[in-house]
Design an enzyme around this catalytic site. Structure first.
Site, PDB file in Angstrom:
ATOM      1  N   GLU A   1     103.566  12.487  27.885  1.00 40.22           N
ATOM      2  CA  GLU A   1     103.412  13.285  27.417  1.00 40.22           C
ATOM      3  C   GLU A   1     102.103  12.808  26.684  1.00 40.22           C
ATOM      4  OE1 GLU A   1     104.268  16.479  27.561  1.00 40.22           O
ATOM      5  OE2 GLU A   1     106.514  16.212  28.261  1.00 40.22           O
TER       6      GLU A   1
ATOM      7  N   CYS B   1      98.984  17.632  19.791  1.00 44.28           N
ATOM      8  CA  CYS B   1      98.544  17.428  21.201  1.00 44.28           C
ATOM      9  C   CYS B   1      97.880  18.946  22.660  1.00 44.28           C
ATOM     10  CB  CYS B   1      99.874  17.361  22.392  1.00 44.28           C
ATOM     11  SG  CYS B   1     101.066  18.254  22.184  1.00 44.28           S
TER      12      CYS B   1
HETATM   13  P1  NAP Z   1     100.214   6.424  20.152  1.00 42.29           P
HETATM   14  O1  NAP Z   1      98.778   5.201  19.798  1.00 42.29           O
HETATM   15  O2  NAP Z   1      99.682   5.987  22.199  1.00 42.29           O
HETATM   16  O3  NAP Z   1     101.282   5.635  19.810  1.00 42.29           O
HETATM   17  C1  NAP Z   1     102.252   6.603  20.402  1.00 42.29           C
HETATM   18  C2  NAP Z   1     103.840   5.249  20.100  1.00 42.29           C
HETATM   19  O4  NAP Z   1     103.734   4.925  21.190  1.00 42.29           O
HETATM   20  C3  NAP Z   1     103.720   5.214  18.685  1.00 42.29           C
HETATM   21  O5  NAP Z   1     104.683   5.195  18.995  1.00 42.29           O
HETATM   22  C4  NAP Z   1     103.024   3.670  18.734  1.00 42.29           C
HETATM   23  O6  NAP Z   1     103.797   2.863  18.063  1.00 42.29           O
HETATM   24  C5  NAP Z   1     103.749   3.438  20.638  1.00 42.29           C
HETATM   25  N1  NAP Z   1     103.145   2.152  21.549  1.00 42.29           N
HETATM   26  C6  NAP Z   1     102.104   1.680  21.177  1.00 42.29           C
HETATM   27  N2  NAP Z   1     101.975   0.756  21.756  1.00 42.29           N
HETATM   28  C7  NAP Z   1     103.099   0.291  22.926  1.00 42.29           C
HETATM   29  C8  NAP Z   1     103.380  -0.598  23.150  1.00 42.29           C
HETATM   30  N3  NAP Z   1     103.025  -1.184  24.237  1.00 42.29           N
HETATM   31  N4  NAP Z   1     105.366  -0.215  23.844  1.00 42.29           N
HETATM   32  C9  NAP Z   1     106.412   0.705  23.032  1.00 42.29           C
HETATM   33  N5  NAP Z   1     105.526   1.714  22.335  1.00 42.29           N
HETATM   34  C10 NAP Z   1     103.747   1.668  21.982  1.00 42.29           C
HETATM   35  O7  NAP Z   1      99.351   7.579  20.477  1.00 42.29           O
HETATM   36  P2  NAP Z   1      99.282   8.332  18.739  1.00 42.29           P
HETATM   37  O8  NAP Z   1      97.756   8.165  18.052  1.00 42.29           O
HETATM   38  O9  NAP Z   1     100.090   7.777  18.314  1.00 42.29           O
HETATM   39  O10 NAP Z   1      99.572   9.795  19.292  1.00 42.29           O
HETATM   40  C11 NAP Z   1      98.004  10.754  19.981  1.00 42.29           C
HETATM   41  C12 NAP Z   1      97.976  10.417  21.030  1.00 42.29           C
HETATM   42  O11 NAP Z   1      99.590  11.478  21.854  1.00 42.29           O
HETATM   43  C13 NAP Z   1      97.014  11.823  21.366  1.00 42.29           C
HETATM   44  O12 NAP Z   1      96.166  11.678  22.354  1.00 42.29           O
HETATM   45  C14 NAP Z   1      97.727  12.760  21.855  1.00 42.29           C
HETATM   46  O13 NAP Z   1      97.222  14.215  22.187  1.00 42.29           O
HETATM   47  C15 NAP Z   1      99.008  13.054  22.406  1.00 42.29           C
HETATM   48  N6  NAP Z   1     100.107  12.961  21.761  1.00 42.29           N
HETATM   49  C16 NAP Z   1     100.659  14.487  23.261  1.00 42.29           C
HETATM   50  C17 NAP Z   1     101.752  15.399  22.370  1.00 42.29           C
HETATM   51  C18 NAP Z   1     102.324  15.855  23.893  1.00 42.29           C
HETATM   52  O14 NAP Z   1     103.174  16.572  24.108  1.00 42.29           O
HETATM   53  N7  NAP Z   1     101.770  15.707  25.020  1.00 42.29           N
HETATM   54  C19 NAP Z   1     102.273  15.329  21.292  1.00 42.29           C
HETATM   55  C20 NAP Z   1     102.049  14.654  20.693  1.00 42.29           C
HETATM   56  C21 NAP Z   1     100.801  13.947  20.700  1.00 42.29           C
HETATM   57  P3  NAP Z   1     103.289   2.067  16.917  1.00 42.29           P
HETATM   58  O15 NAP Z   1     102.582   3.146  16.295  1.00 42.29           O
HETATM   59  O16 NAP Z   1     103.527   1.586  15.911  1.00 42.29           O
HETATM   60  O17 NAP Z   1     102.284   1.726  17.530  1.00 42.29           O
END
Ligand code: NAP
Length: 520
Positions: free
Chosen positions: A255, A294
């Protein structure tokens, strides 16, 4: 200083070494720290698979539903404390905090109800197919629980709902979860899981929590395991390329980003109730949770002849949004969750402006705030941009600015509007507002193939329709392309990600007995 714990192998544990500081985004004070360093994450994965899996598969849907009901009650029971924690650790207003916390308990309750409806069975069946010449040789497609563990990785913006919506589906399907919230806002998730564990309803091993990095855990997933990820497209792409996914066919649901659209159909006059609903929803979707959803509206398409009036109406409403300390009653919008989110918001606006969009309200500068120490906090202003050449400004259709901003764009025909919406390359939700059936049909059908959900608002339902950003557990959440290509929730549909479909071919009488299938 609060040390956020992880919950692994049935015990609360803290990591060692350098921890990540968790900051109150309103005051910029450090309020907690989290680390998963030195924790036996691989052991936890194996323990969940073995102990949690065995315990959950021993239960039928109704019994698992009873577990979810108890979890929902536990979250609801901790509601006030969770809302306070959300205001401090996430910078959400009380109303935004409720959206997350009540979303969590509501989704758990919905799946508890579904469990009760599915009864004591532990598998799902599809309608049978006759395979032989006589009605004796039949094929029966059956869904059974996969004997693996689910790794749930969540984004920072929904610390409660994010965990709960994945957990509800996974537990009801019979698959134990290891859940990882985004580190920056994991204090709230930790508090919610404390309440869940305190309810003493979880079968041993059914839920584990990792606060901090999961390290190389994705690589440790096996062929019956799955990964459900919510976050940025970049991280999603990285995880999809993991060797475990490529070589062991670990199931993945992503997602990700989405440039959600709101479209005003032709023929709606200023002041009309559909017009008012459109303006109300756009403003709500731009500013709820400070635009960090999102499903928030990023692109606004309106007929060329009313673009000026829509712009004025939106500016008027957005100007009324009081920004400041999220704990104050009069404040409608708090800060962004982290300093990095604010920096990304500002650079994102820069990209849109460079591509020809014009800021008509707000902008990258610090907004006027109430109840906040001068110069403190990660605050962004409600920002409306306008782009009069949407065909040529590519970034407006490609770059998600994750904050309180959206871009207004005029269109000339509904075909052009649908084509512009499609330029988002796949989205979670689009909303269409109008009363003319033919125009609405052209817009909805033109937009549907590019989205997981389309909200069609006409005069008859303006008073009862949800706003586009609200994700209901009974309808699918997810979207094609840029949005990650995933599907979550959707009632019973959501369970299938955690289950295996098998075509069982044999004697119909025997199959009927085995699966108690109704006769056609
Ligand atoms: P993110 O930086 O991609 O992080 C998301 C999750 O992935 C965090 O828990 C992060 O952990 C983890 N992560 C990062 N690198 C990883 C790796 N190499 N291995 C395993 N886990 C890893 O995203 P965000 O800034 O939290 O969220 C914002 C984005 O999410 C926006 O683009 C938004 O559109 C999207 N979003 C989408 C939805 C949907 O349902 N489609 C819902 C909500 C948000 P750490 O925090 O520990 O780095």
């Amino acid at each position: 200083m609060i040390k956020v714990e992880s919950y692994l192998k049935g015990a609360w544990v803290t990591g060692t070494g350098a921890a990540t500081a968790l900051v109150d985004p309103t005051t910029e004070e450090t309020i907690a720290e989290a680390s998963s360093r030195g924790l036996d994450l691989h052991g936890a994965l194996a323990w969940g698979r073995e102990v949690g899996g065995r315990n959950l598969r021993a239960l039928g849907f109704a019994q698992r539903g009873a577990v979810l009901k108890a979890l929902s009650k536990a979250v609801h029971g901790a509601r006030e404390a969770l809302i306070e924690c959300s205001i401090q650790s996430g910078g959400t207003t009380r109303s935004d905090a409720k959206f997350d916390v009540d979303g969590a308990s509501g989704t758990l309750a919905y799946y508890a109800g579904l469990g009760a409806k599915l009864g004591d069975a532990s598998f799902l069946v599809e309608p049978a197919e006759q395979l032989g010449q006589s009605a004796r040789f039949f094929g029966q497609h059956v869904w059974t629980t996969r004997p693996g563990v689910a790794l749930h990785v969540n984004a920072f913006n929904f610390p409660c709902w994010g965990l709960a919506e994945k957990l509800a589906v996974s537990l009801l399907a019979g698959v134990p979860a290891v859940s990882k919230p985004a580190t920056s806002t994991c204090l709230l998730t930790y508090r919610m899981v404390q309440a869940m564990v305190g309810a003493n309803a979880l079968p041993e091993g059914a839920l584990q929590l990792v606060c901090g990095s999961v390290g190389d855990l994705v690589e440790a997933l096996g062929p019956s395991d799955c990964l459900a990820f919510t976050g940025s497209a970049d991280t999603g792409a990285k995880l999809r390329a993991a060797r475990s996914v490529v070589e062991r066919s670990v199931r993945v649901n992503v997602e990700a980003d989405s440039l959600n659209s709101a479209v005003l159909a032709p023929g709606i006059a200023p002041g009309d109730e559909v017009w008012r609903a459109f303006v109300r929803d756009v403003v709500k979707e731009m500013t709820q949770k400070s635009g960090q959803k999102c499903t928030a509206t990023r692109r606004i398409f309106v007929p060329k002849e009313v673009a000026g009036e829509v712009e004025e109406a939106l500016k008027e409403e957005l100007s009324r949004i009081v920004v400041g300390h999220p704990g104050l009653d009069e404040v409608r919008m708090g800060p962004l969750a982290t300093a990095q989110q604010l920096a990304d918001f500002r650079s994102g606006l820069g990209k849109l402006v460079e591509s020809g969009c014009k800021i008509v309200l707000g902008g990258p500068g610090a907004p006027t705030t109430v109840g906040v120490e001068a110069g403190k906090g990660f605050f962004a202003a409600p920002t409306l941009l306008r782009c009069d050449a949407p065909e040529s400004a590519a970034p407006v259709h490609e770059h998600e600015v994750f904050g309180p901003s959206a871009t207004l764009m005029p269109y000339e025909t509904v075909e052009q509007a649908a084509a512009l919406v499609a330029r988002g390359q796949g989205g979670l939700v689009a909303s269409v507002y109008g009363d003319d059936r033919e125009l609405m049909k052209a817009l909805v059908l033109g937009i549907a193939p590019f989205h997981g959900r389309v909200l069609s608002i006409s005069g008859k339902i303006v008073d009862q329709a949800i706003s586009p950003g609200l994700v209901l557990p009974s309808c699918v959440h997810g979207g094609p392309g840029r949005a990650g290509g995933g599907e979550e929730l959707g009632g019973e549909r959501g369970l299938r990600f955690y289950m295996q479909r098998t075509a069982i071919q044999g004697d119909r009488a025997l199959l009927d007995k085995m699966f108690e299938t109704p006769k056609a």
